[in-house]
Design an enzyme around this catalytic site. Structure first.
Site, PDB file in Angstrom:
ATOM      1  N   GLU A 218       1.172  -1.239  -0.207  1.00  0.00           N
ATOM      2  CA  GLU A 218      -0.336   0.379   0.492  1.00  0.00           C
ATOM      3  C   GLU A 218       1.402   1.239   0.123  1.00  0.00           C
ATOM      4  OE1 GLU A 218      -1.605  -3.073   1.221  1.00  0.00           O
ATOM      5  OE2 GLU A 218      -2.239  -3.007  -0.057  1.00  0.00           O
ATOM      6  N   ASP A 339      -6.439  -4.801  -5.456  1.00  0.00           N
ATOM      7  CA  ASP A 339      -5.820  -4.662  -3.798  1.00  0.00           C
ATOM      8  C   ASP A 339      -6.425  -6.119  -3.697  1.00  0.00           C
ATOM      9  OD1 ASP A 339      -4.229  -5.262  -1.796  1.00  0.00           O
ATOM     10  OD2 ASP A 339      -6.473  -4.170  -0.488  1.00  0.00           O
ATOM     11  N   TRP A 427      -6.649 -13.245   5.875  1.00  0.00           N
ATOM     12  CA  TRP A 427      -5.674 -14.024   6.239  1.00  0.00           C
ATOM     13  C   TRP A 427      -6.159 -14.582   7.614  1.00  0.00           C
ATOM     14  CZ3 TRP A 427      -5.559 -14.062  11.377  1.00  0.00           C
ATOM     15  CH2 TRP A 427      -6.075 -13.304  12.326  1.00  0.00           C
TER      16      TRP A 427
HETATM   17 CA    CA Z   1      -3.070  -4.797   0.278  1.00  0.00          CA
END
Ligand code: CA
Length: 722
Positions: A218, A339, A427
């Site tokens: 990022e 993303d 995650w």
């Molecule tokens: Ca990312």
């Protein structure tokens, strides 16, 4: 590379040496009969060596690696806690970690000791029977660099090998600790210190090498994976995931090939492709699998203006574990601009597909499709939507490429696309139960308004997305939106609820069952031979479901949000289940905390059958009282402050200045803080607390920010009763 057999043999030779390295594990008072006595012979501790790691799946006694085994199944063969007994599950003990930020680690257990990491990459070891603390290790992380972590100063876990504990530190270091004492054995910087890299993922040890990735896509970095000698901390190999400046020699032939898929001057923006979480290892094939992240900046138009797939972003890579050379790759999202990382958990299994036994690798990356590949060749076997997807209508199995919908590649008009940057799965670890033939995926259904920022300028070490984040976060900046009817057809089922636990059948390529979490978000999962799936939620519930049907069998209200995945182990014939609670991560920064706790500390909880320990509730701190602070805003100043806030502050302090509860809610800041506002924001007065200096802001910028925040504070005061 060494053969599989040779490695097993050399591992066996190392056993006795490794035993000598381990010191005696302290025993609690009234140690169980039959347990080795401290003043007796050394504990016949099984060493964590190559053989133990290769065979980790066979026994449920210990939990030696973050994913429990090299296949990263998070499946335990233990069955004492099962469908018939789980109703007797109760709290055995708990341990307060003292950490104040998010906890995402899966606890490891070896030789009666439980090890876990906390926020700021600190590590602790406790007696796995009692929770009694054995040691703590302070990573002494450079807190100035905390704000470089996109999604909190979390750490997802540790690796164990030959008497050492390995941890990646948020400031880019990799440390080896003595497993018996917690003392540092070696500590190396794995990333350039002048660049905004962070480490939040767990190391893995393969054939004597400690593998570690990093994050920062990022903020404008170039991804790479490194392998260090477990004994000495010496760099063995490094694989860059995206090509660098083409006027310099490429580090590998794989990167020379990749450079042909980039355009413009991508290297000036870093490029991204960071490997910040997922690894798996097939010791027989000698292949290390790596998941890579999104492009940097997000908007491909910025980093690669004439298009291109941008290898090896958003890919599953198979590397030769001994040399780090690329063997095959599969790109889940060519030319990523959303993303859509593919760093989500990689799980290996043997599946019968179309009548053939296949060695597969599976992943549910952010982009919403569940992938099954042949893990020896990289051949795509299937790709199906596991959640609602609007950026693509499917994946062409012949070419392996997604079929993008019209408008998926947004322009300046805000375009709402599903999934958003949170991903259909992030995650939070999934688990795979071979008995049920199912994967248990913490699924998220979310959208995001993407729009190219025509005024984008690259600012080193700051967030660099190339999109208009303030507009995306709903700040009224006058940006236009593309009506929803124009998105084009997507695919996958909408369940209308943001978070669910999905049991996915990778052979039938469809959901088997699903639990909807209506007002809460599910964390990582564990599955067992007891036909159970365990999952906690951010509302503080810890729940056990039947693995084959999804029926809820047991739950306990811990009153403290859980994001992490549980692990399980067997000691003295008794099965335990352990999980960390502690809110943080992206959700804890700019999301929402259903328990309402503000800056609450973390806790490790351990459960066993017929245990019934009491516990003190976890409490956060009281927010300071709101007193009026006078301010005069010039016309347009609040709007300017809102835009700056949306672009530069919201990803830590919360959208529209509403904190997720993990770090400071600026509406509650004291008059003294507002007095010192310019010194804090521009000059870094609070760098030691993790608040970076925005040195390129002007005094007018900080005045505008201050006016915006005080306006938000006044709005809150109006809402609150006197
Ligand atoms: Ca990312």
């Amino acid at each position: 590379m060494k053969s599989f057999q040779a490695r097993l043999a050399s591992a066996a030779l190392n056993c006795s040496a490794a035993i000598a390295l381990l010191t005696v594990v302290p025993q609690p008072a009234g140690a169980q009969p039959g347990a080795a006595q401290a003043d007796d012979v050394p504990v016949e501790a099984a060493p964590v060596d190559d053989a133990a790691l290769i065979r980790a799946a066979e026994s449920g006694d210990e939990w030696l690696t973050i994913g429990r085994d090299y296949a990263e199944t998070r499946y335990s063969p233990l069955e004492e806690i099962g469908t018939d007994t789980v109703e007797r599950l109760g709290l055995a003990w708990y341990y307060d970690t003292g950490s104040l930020r998010g906890l995402e680690a899966t606890p490891l257990v070896s030789n009666g000791v439980l090890y876990a990491s906390t926020s700021w990459s600190n590590v602790f070891a406790v007696d796995a029977r009692t929770g009694e603390e054995l040691w703590r290790w302070d990573a002494k992380a450079d807190r100035k660099r905390g704000a470089r972590a996109c999604c909190d100063v979390v750490n997802r876990g540790l690796a164990l090998y030959e008497g050492k504990v390995f941890v990646g530190v948020i400031d880019g270091r990799l440390a080896a600790l003595d497993a018996a004492t917690g003392e540092t054995v070696w500590d190396v910087q794995t990333t350039p210190v002048d660049q905004p890299y962070t480490i939040t993922g767990a190391p893995r040890v393969v054939d004597g090498l400690v593998v570690i990735g990093n994050g920062g896509a990022e903020l404008g970095v170039r991804g790479f994976v490194s392998a260090y000698d477990a004994d000495t901390g010496e760099l063995a190999w490094r694989f860059y995931t995206v090509p660098g400046d083409p006027s310099k020699p490429f580090e590998s032939p794989a990167l020379a090939a990749a450079a042909k898929t980039w355009t413009g001057e991508w290297w000036k923006y870093g490029g991204g492709g960071t490997a910040w979480d997922a690894f798996a290892y097939d010791p027989e094939a000698g292949l290390l699998y790596v998941g890579t992240g999104n492009g940097s900046p997000w908007d491909r138009n910025v980093r690669s203006p004439d298009g291109g797939d941008n290898l090896y972003l958003s890919s599953i890579l198979a590397l030769d574990a001994d040399t780090g050379e690329l063997v095959w790759h599969y790109q889940t999202t060519p030319g990523d601009t959303w993303d859509y990382t593919a760093v989500q958990q990689l799980t290996l299994a043997e599946l019968e597909i179309d009548g053939r036994e296949r060695k597969v690798i599976m992943q549910a990356p952010k982009n919403g499709f569940f992938y099954v590949l042949d893990r020896l060749t990289g051949e795509l076997l299937s790709a199906d939507p596991y959640t609602k997807v609007t950026w693509a209508s499917g994946v062409d199995l012949r070419t392996g490429r997604p079929i993008e919908t019209p408008h998926a590649r947004y322009g300046e008009a805000l375009t709402t696309i599903t999934p958003g940057p949170n991903g259909g799965h992030n995650w939070q670890p999934m688990s795979y139960n071979p008995d049920a033939g199912l994967l248990y995926i913490p699924v998220s259904e979310n959208s995001f308004a993407y729009g190219h920022d025509p005024d984008f300028e690259f600012v080193p070490r700051a967030w660099n997305l190339g999109i208009d984040l303030a507009s995306s976060f709903g700040v009224d900046t006058g940006a236009e939106s593309l009506p929803e009817s124009e998105y084009g057809p997507g695919t996958g089922e909408s369940v209308g609820v943001a978070s669910s636990l999905l049991a996915w059948d990778p052979v039938a390529r469809e959901p088997r069952w699903r639990v909807l979490h209506r007002d809460e978000t599910g964390g990582g999962t564990l599955t067992t031979a007891g036909n159970l799936v365990f999952q906690g939620t951010d509302a503080g519930r810890f729940v056990a479901y039947r693995a084959d049907t999804g029926e809820k069998l047991w739950e306990m209200d811990l009153g403290h949000g859980i994001m992490a995945a549980p692990s399980t182990y067997l000691l003295d014939g008794r099965q335990y289940v352990s999980v960390l609670s502690g809110m943080g991560g992206a959700g804890g920064l700019y999301g929402r905390n259903p328990t309402g706790q503000y800056k609450a500390s973390g806790r490790l909880w351990t459960f066993a059958l017929d245990a019934d320990a009491d516990f003190e509730p976890v409490r956060g701190i009281e927010k300071p009282p709101l007193t009026a602070i006078r301010h005069d805003a010039a016309p347009g100043q609040v709007a300017r402050g809102a835009e700056l806030y949306g672009e530069r502050c919201s990803m830590c302090h919360g959208i529209n200045a509403v904190s997720g509860g993990t770090i400071a809610d600026l509406r509650y800041a004291t008059p003294e803080t507002y007095e010192a506002f310019d010194r804090i924001v521009r000059q870094g007065a609070y760098e030691g607390l993790g608040m970076p200096a925005f040195s390129w802001f002007t005094e007018e910028d900080t005045d505008a920010l201050r006016s915006f925040l005080l306006t938000r504070r006044e709005a809150l005061m109006r809402e609150q009763p006197d």
